[in-house]
Design a protein around this motif. Structure first.
Motif, PDB file in Angstrom:
ATOM      1  N   PRO A 170       0.818  -1.216   0.000  1.00 28.23           N
ATOM      2  CA  PRO A 170       0.000   0.000   0.000  1.00 28.23           C
ATOM      3  C   PRO A 170       0.848   1.260   0.000  1.00 28.23           C
ATOM      4  N   LEU A 171       0.314   2.314  -0.605  1.00 29.12           N
ATOM      5  CA  LEU A 171       1.052   3.567  -0.714  1.00 29.12           C
ATOM      6  C   LEU A 171       1.504   4.071   0.646  1.00 29.12           C
ATOM      7  N   GLU A 172       0.622   4.006   1.649  1.00 27.74           N
ATOM      8  CA  GLU A 172       0.993   4.514   2.967  1.00 27.74           C
ATOM      9  C   GLU A 172       2.146   3.721   3.575  1.00 27.74           C
ATOM     10  N   ASP A 173       2.180   2.411   3.364  1.00 31.42           N
ATOM     11  CA  ASP A 173       3.280   1.602   3.890  1.00 31.42           C
ATOM     12  C   ASP A 173       4.564   1.831   3.106  1.00 31.42           C
ATOM     13  N   SER A 174       4.444   2.003   1.807  1.00 31.09           N
ATOM     14  CA  SER A 174       5.623   2.285   0.989  1.00 31.09           C
ATOM     15  C   SER A 174       6.247   3.614   1.383  1.00 31.09           C
ATOM     16  N   LEU A 175       5.419   4.578   1.731  1.00 32.15           N
ATOM     17  CA  LEU A 175       5.919   5.873   2.179  1.00 32.15           C
ATOM     18  C   LEU A 175       6.643   5.777   3.515  1.00 32.15           C
ATOM     19  N   LYS A 176       6.149   4.942   4.413  1.00 30.97           N
ATOM     20  CA  LYS A 176       6.668   4.912   5.784  1.00 30.97           C
ATOM     21  C   LYS A 176       8.165   4.623   5.833  1.00 30.97           C
ATOM     22  N   VAL A 177       8.667   3.763   4.955  1.00 36.45           N
ATOM     23  CA  VAL A 177      10.070   3.366   5.048  1.00 36.45           C
ATOM     24  C   VAL A 177      11.031   4.475   4.644  1.00 36.45           C
ATOM     25  N   ILE A 178      10.509   5.556   4.028  1.00 34.27           N
ATOM     26  CA  ILE A 178      11.379   6.681   3.660  1.00 34.27           C
ATOM     27  C   ILE A 178      10.860   8.011   4.213  1.00 34.27           C
ATOM     28  N   THR A 179       9.900   7.945   5.132  1.00 31.35           N
ATOM     29  CA  THR A 179       9.402   9.171   5.768  1.00 31.35           C
ATOM     30  C   THR A 179       9.283   8.967   7.275  1.00 31.35           C
ATOM     31  N   GLN A 180       8.206   8.367   7.697  1.00 35.77           N
ATOM     32  CA  GLN A 180       7.906   8.229   9.119  1.00 35.77           C
ATOM     33  C   GLN A 180       8.921   7.378   9.870  1.00 35.77           C
ATOM     34  N   ASN A 181       9.288   6.240   9.299  1.00 40.38           N
ATOM     35  CA  ASN A 181      10.207   5.338  10.006  1.00 40.38           C
ATOM     36  C   ASN A 181      11.581   5.959  10.239  1.00 40.38           C
TER      37      ASN A 181
END
Length: 388
Positions: free
Chosen positions: A323-334
């Motif tokens: 999912p887009l939100e999970d793909s984003l997490k590894v280069i933003t939130q995490n």
């Protein structure tokens, strides 16, 4: 001063649905249905209907003043340019030295980080390089963390690699302890960012330190975990125990026919084996050299990692079904959580820094805002580096 992104699908990285986003100066001022347009003063309205509005990317491992040198002086890679970063959606970086702590210096890395920040993006650095004792700006790692504002941790220190200083368990333990105390006293992450080579030792030193000392597993950030299948398996076990692992987008079997595993494949494997997504990050190793060694340790090839590979791998993740939100997490939130900058970076929320990307439905980068300044408009560079 005010910019209103109107009608986009906002991912914080969590999916908020269709919302408006108001930028005031360098901060996010409001997210929601903003109608009528505020009358605080002049407001630029940007229609982003049918687009994704997402946080700017964080690259936590990049060679700002270049890297390499393994094939001699002529193989030193060049400095990063501002547009290399912004055109890849990268609005926050953490710079490191790498192999060469002799002809490249911490003072130069700090100056480059300050220069890029003056040009518009947000920057941090690791103190140190491959070797132990590692190079620092002041007399030790702890002092650098406490006194130098941009120093956020120590790295990249090499383990399990023929180019490392062959550090012992005691060496790494003491360095991690310095990082921990320096981080506590400065309110920073104080992480020890570790280059992991293809040696047979793998992550053994880290596992033993965690088992035998009081240093928590979260003090360590081993990177290049997708270097080969055995190291990835170790990394997944490390993440299952609560550790964080960083995957490198710079080496990919599609571009380098070696034993490496693409970050997309590595993430799917890690998730299938029960590793929490929150423990996984990606970074580019941008402008670092990618030497290819034969079984005798001789260099038989040389390439350079491009910062843009972080963005390309993000697209691969989404296209692979994550999912887009999970793909984003590894280069933003995490990475923001790992680096302890989550109050300002890695998310879209009120009073966070206005690091914002606008993507079309094919994930092409349309607009890039770094601390509220428009760096890319309609896919074209608006702000270039000083000498670009």
């Amino acid at each position: 001063m005010f910019k209103l992104l109107k009608g986009g699908r906002v991912f914080t990285p969590e999916n908020l649905g269709t919302k408006d986003l108001l930028i005031a100066g360098d901060k996010i001022a409001q997210i929601g249905e903003i109608n009528p347009v505020p009358e605080y003063g002049p407001v630029e309205v940007i229609d982003v209907t049918d687009h994704y509005v997402v946080p700017g990317f964080i690259d936590q491992h990049i060679h700002l003043i270049g890297g390499g040198g393994e094939a001699g002086y002529a193989s030193r890679t060049p400095e990063v340019r501002l547009s290399q970063l912004t055109s890849a959606g990268i609005t926050t970086v953490v710079g490191c030295l790498g192999t060469d702590g002799t002809t490249r210096h911490m003072a130069s890395l700090l100056a480059k980080a300050r220069g890029l920040e003056n040009e518009g993006i947000s920057t941090y650095i690791y103190t140190g390089s491959y070797e132990i004792p590692t190079c620092t700006l002041m007399k030790n790692v702890r002092d650098d963390l406490i006194i130098i504002d941009k120093v956020i941790g120590c790295g990249e220190v090499a383990i399990s690699d023929h180019r490392s200083a062959q550090p012992t368990k005691e060496d790494i333990s003491k360095l991690a302890a310095e990082c921990r105390v320096g981080g506590i006293l400065s309110g920073k992450a104080g992480v020890l960012h570790l280059h992991v080579g293809s040696g047979k030792e793998g992550l053994r030193i880290l596992s033993e330190i965690v088992d035998e000392t009081n240093i928590p597993i979260t003090q360590f950030i081993p990177t290049h975990i997708n270097r080969n299948a055995d190291l990835l398996a170790e990394g997944i076990r490390f993440a299952q125990k609560g550790g964080r692992i960083d995957l490198t987008t710079g080496f990919n079997p599609l571009s380098q026919p070696r034993t490496s595993i693409s970050p997309t494949e590595a993430i799917h494997q890690a998730l299938a084996e029960g590793a929490p997504l929150e423990q996984i990050t990606m970074s580019s190793d941008g402008n670092g050299s990618l030497p290819v060694f034969n079984e005798r340790g001789d260099i038989v090839g040389m390439t350079v990692s491009e910062p843009r590979c972080l963005y390309e791998e993000f697209k691969n993740l989404v296209n692979s079904g994550l999912p887009l939100e999970d793909s984003l997490k590894v280069i933003t939130q995490n990475p923001a959580r790992v680096l302890k900058i989550q109050e300002r970076k890695g998310t879209l929320r009120v009073w966070a820094d206005a690091d914002v990307l606008v993507l079309d439905q094919d994930l092409n980068i349309v607009h890039v805002y770094a601390r509220g300044q428009c760096m890319i408009r309609d896919g074209k560079i608006l702000v270039s580096g000083t000498f670009e």
